[in-house]
Motif scaffolding. Structure first.
Motif, PDB file in Angstrom:
ATOM      1  N   GLU A  72      56.561  76.141  69.095  1.00 53.86           N
ATOM      2  CA  GLU A  72      56.161  75.367  70.267  1.00 53.86           C
ATOM      3  C   GLU A  72      56.626  76.084  71.536  1.00 53.86           C
ATOM      4  O   GLU A  72      57.776  76.512  71.636  1.00 53.86           O
ATOM      5  CB  GLU A  72      56.757  73.959  70.198  1.00 53.86           C
ATOM      6  CG  GLU A  72      56.288  73.044  71.297  1.00 53.86           C
ATOM      7  CD  GLU A  72      56.686  71.600  71.085  1.00 53.86           C
ATOM      8  OE1 GLU A  72      56.430  70.780  71.993  1.00 53.86           O
ATOM      9  OE2 GLU A  72      57.247  71.275  70.016  1.00 53.86           O
ATOM     10  N   ARG A 111      52.010  72.529  59.884  1.00 55.32           N
ATOM     11  CA  ARG A 111      52.121  72.297  61.325  1.00 55.32           C
ATOM     12  C   ARG A 111      53.142  71.179  61.502  1.00 55.32           C
ATOM     13  O   ARG A 111      53.081  70.160  60.797  1.00 55.32           O
ATOM     14  CB  ARG A 111      50.769  71.863  61.884  1.00 55.32           C
ATOM     15  CG  ARG A 111      50.723  71.772  63.398  1.00 55.32           C
ATOM     16  CD  ARG A 111      49.531  70.937  63.887  1.00 55.32           C
ATOM     17  NE  ARG A 111      48.308  71.113  63.163  1.00 55.32           N
ATOM     18  CZ  ARG A 111      47.381  72.032  63.420  1.00 55.32           C
ATOM     19  NH1 ARG A 111      47.577  72.898  64.389  1.00 55.32           N
ATOM     20  NH2 ARG A 111      46.270  72.097  62.712  1.00 55.32           N
ATOM     21  N   TYR A 112      54.081  71.357  62.460  1.00 54.57           N
ATOM     22  CA  TYR A 112      55.092  70.325  62.615  1.00 54.57           C
ATOM     23  C   TYR A 112      55.538  70.193  64.067  1.00 54.57           C
ATOM     24  O   TYR A 112      55.366  71.101  64.880  1.00 54.57           O
ATOM     25  CB  TYR A 112      56.309  70.607  61.718  1.00 54.57           C
ATOM     26  CG  TYR A 112      57.162  71.786  62.129  1.00 54.57           C
ATOM     27  CD1 TYR A 112      58.254  71.628  62.993  1.00 54.57           C
ATOM     28  CD2 TYR A 112      56.903  73.070  61.651  1.00 54.57           C
ATOM     29  CE1 TYR A 112      59.045  72.697  63.367  1.00 54.57           C
ATOM     30  CE2 TYR A 112      57.691  74.149  62.016  1.00 54.57           C
ATOM     31  CZ  TYR A 112      58.758  73.963  62.872  1.00 54.57           C
ATOM     32  OH  TYR A 112      59.539  75.034  63.255  1.00 54.57           O
ATOM     33  N   LYS A 113      56.081  69.029  64.365  1.00 50.71           N
ATOM     34  CA  LYS A 113      56.745  68.741  65.645  1.00 50.71           C
ATOM     35  C   LYS A 113      58.209  68.423  65.328  1.00 50.71           C
ATOM     36  O   LYS A 113      58.510  67.817  64.298  1.00 50.71           O
ATOM     37  CB  LYS A 113      56.092  67.547  66.325  1.00 50.71           C
ATOM     38  CG  LYS A 113      54.637  67.751  66.741  1.00 50.71           C
ATOM     39  CD  LYS A 113      54.506  68.520  68.037  1.00 50.71           C
ATOM     40  CE  LYS A 113      54.990  67.710  69.219  1.00 50.71           C
ATOM     41  NZ  LYS A 113      54.763  68.429  70.510  1.00 50.71           N
ATOM     42  N   GLN A 114      59.087  68.829  66.239  1.00 50.88           N
ATOM     43  CA  GLN A 114      60.513  68.608  65.996  1.00 50.88           C
ATOM     44  C   GLN A 114      61.203  68.092  67.244  1.00 50.88           C
ATOM     45  O   GLN A 114      60.957  68.582  68.360  1.00 50.88           O
ATOM     46  CB  GLN A 114      61.173  69.915  65.540  1.00 50.88           C
ATOM     47  CG  GLN A 114      62.584  69.737  65.003  1.00 50.88           C
ATOM     48  CD  GLN A 114      63.020  70.915  64.154  1.00 50.88           C
ATOM     49  OE1 GLN A 114      62.459  71.991  64.231  1.00 50.88           O
ATOM     50  NE2 GLN A 114      64.024  70.705  63.325  1.00 50.88           N
ATOM     51  N   ARG A 174      62.137  66.109  62.119  1.00 51.70           N
ATOM     52  CA  ARG A 174      60.877  66.829  62.047  1.00 51.70           C
ATOM     53  C   ARG A 174      59.780  65.959  61.465  1.00 51.70           C
ATOM     54  O   ARG A 174      60.019  65.179  60.547  1.00 51.70           O
ATOM     55  CB  ARG A 174      61.044  68.091  61.194  1.00 51.70           C
ATOM     56  CG  ARG A 174      59.835  69.017  61.182  1.00 51.70           C
ATOM     57  CD  ARG A 174      60.085  70.256  60.337  1.00 51.70           C
ATOM     58  NE  ARG A 174      59.959  69.968  58.922  1.00 51.70           N
ATOM     59  CZ  ARG A 174      59.519  70.846  58.021  1.00 51.70           C
ATOM     60  NH1 ARG A 174      59.185  72.073  58.384  1.00 51.70           N
ATOM     61  NH2 ARG A 174      59.433  70.506  56.753  1.00 51.70           N
ATOM     62  N   ASP A 233      51.718  73.613  71.558  1.00 59.05           N
ATOM     63  CA  ASP A 233      52.360  72.312  71.704  1.00 59.05           C
ATOM     64  C   ASP A 233      52.952  71.826  70.378  1.00 59.05           C
ATOM     65  O   ASP A 233      53.344  70.678  70.237  1.00 59.05           O
ATOM     66  CB  ASP A 233      51.381  71.277  72.265  1.00 59.05           C
ATOM     67  CG  ASP A 233      50.124  71.116  71.416  1.00 59.05           C
ATOM     68  OD1 ASP A 233      50.184  71.368  70.192  1.00 59.05           O
ATOM     69  OD2 ASP A 233      49.076  70.758  71.978  1.00 59.05           O
ATOM     70  N   HIS A 234      53.009  72.705  69.400  1.00 56.51           N
ATOM     71  CA  HIS A 234      53.592  72.402  68.097  1.00 56.51           C
ATOM     72  C   HIS A 234      54.003  73.724  67.466  1.00 56.51           C
ATOM     73  O   HIS A 234      53.730  74.806  68.008  1.00 56.51           O
ATOM     74  CB  HIS A 234      52.572  71.684  67.199  1.00 56.51           C
ATOM     75  CG  HIS A 234      51.338  72.488  66.953  1.00 56.51           C
ATOM     76  ND1 HIS A 234      50.255  72.479  67.801  1.00 56.51           N
ATOM     77  CD2 HIS A 234      51.018  73.383  65.976  1.00 56.51           C
ATOM     78  CE1 HIS A 234      49.319  73.298  67.355  1.00 56.51           C
ATOM     79  NE2 HIS A 234      49.763  73.874  66.258  1.00 56.51           N
ATOM     80  N   SER A 235      54.644  73.654  66.334  1.00 58.96           N
ATOM     81  CA  SER A 235      55.066  74.857  65.613  1.00 58.96           C
ATOM     82  C   SER A 235      54.335  74.952  64.280  1.00 58.96           C
ATOM     83  O   SER A 235      53.882  73.950  63.721  1.00 58.96           O
ATOM     84  CB  SER A 235      56.581  74.840  65.367  1.00 58.96           C
ATOM     85  OG  SER A 235      57.290  74.807  66.590  1.00 58.96           O
TER      86      SER A 235
END
Length: 245
Positions: free
Chosen positions: A42, A59-62, A68, A91-93
């Motif tokens: 991100e 795909r993940y947000k943390q 997570r 906007d994400h990883s």
């Protein structure tokens, strides 16, 4: 690249020229990543579209405290963020789960197929819309289904997607996800995930052997997860069209 071609041909019958340019793109700029590392973070400035050639990613947000949420899984043949070029930053990883081979597809590649390979572009639009449908279904999963329904639904989806890519063997498939991965994807605690998997095992709906998932009766698992495969849009009229129509 064969997994992507197999998947796209659920929408359109690609020509030899279509397959050739896809094969070329999938072999020119290939990178290898080990398990449990980030492919993109991100805040990074995106340069290429990543195509998963082999392995599993997510795909993940943390959050700042480390919590997570996995918002999608990437399987062989999946494209990560098809329209990434219009963004200034990620906007994400995107992180690997197993060892992964990635092909980096440039803006120039997409410019070329946009002007010369309309059947590929139509099939990629289909793939993009299916991904949006999957995200809607994940929202329904998190918001409305019970823990057992949630888990059964996710397992059904992954099995169907692997089968489309030619990566199942009869009633079994590779399954490298840990209980922590499943917890991050389903919004359940690891303890609740363990309990839910034990429930699915005890009723004979799944068998987990190491990193292999066996589904003895897919219809039963679908019923347990209230799973309807219509959102994957696997039966399309366009699939019968010749690439040169």
């Amino acid at each position: 690249m064969s997994s992507l071609i197999r998947k796209l041909e659920h929408f359109a019958r690609l020509s030899e020229a279509d397959r050739a340019i896809l094969d070329r793109a999938g072999s020119e700029r290939v990178r290898k990543f080990g398990p449990r590392v980030d492919i993109a973070r991100e805040g990074d400035r995106p340069k290429d579209v990543h195509l998963v050639l082999s392995g599993w990613a997510c795909r993940y947000k943390q959050l700042e405290d480390g919590r997570r949420q996995v918002v999608s899984f990437f399987l062989p043949g999946d494209l990560c963020d098809l329209n990434i070029f219009i963004l200034r930053e990620m906007d994400h990883s995107i992180g690997t789960i197993t060892s992964v081979n990635i092909a980096d597809l440039s803006r120039e590649f997409f410019d070329e197929i946009s002007t010369r390979y309309p059947r590929i572009i139509a099939a990629l639009w289909w793939e993009s819309l299916v991904n949006a449908a999957i995200q809607r279904e994940w929202t329904m999963n998190l918001g409305q289904r019970t823990a057992s329904e949630r888990m059964a639904h996710l397992l059904c989806e992954l099995f169907f997607r692997l089968r489309v890519a030619g990566l199942t063997h009869e009633d079994s498939c590779e399954f490298p996800l840990t209980q922590a991965d499943l917890a991050d994807a389903t919004g359940l605690s690891k303890v609740h995930v363990n309990r839910t998997l034990q429930e699915l095992r005890s009723t004979g709906l799944i068998v987990l052997k190491g990193k292999t998932l066996v589904v003895p009766n897919l219809e039963r698992l679908m019923n347990a997860g209230l799973f309807n495969a219509n959102y994957l849009h696997l039966e399309r009229e366009g699939r019968q069209l010749d690439a040169n129509d």
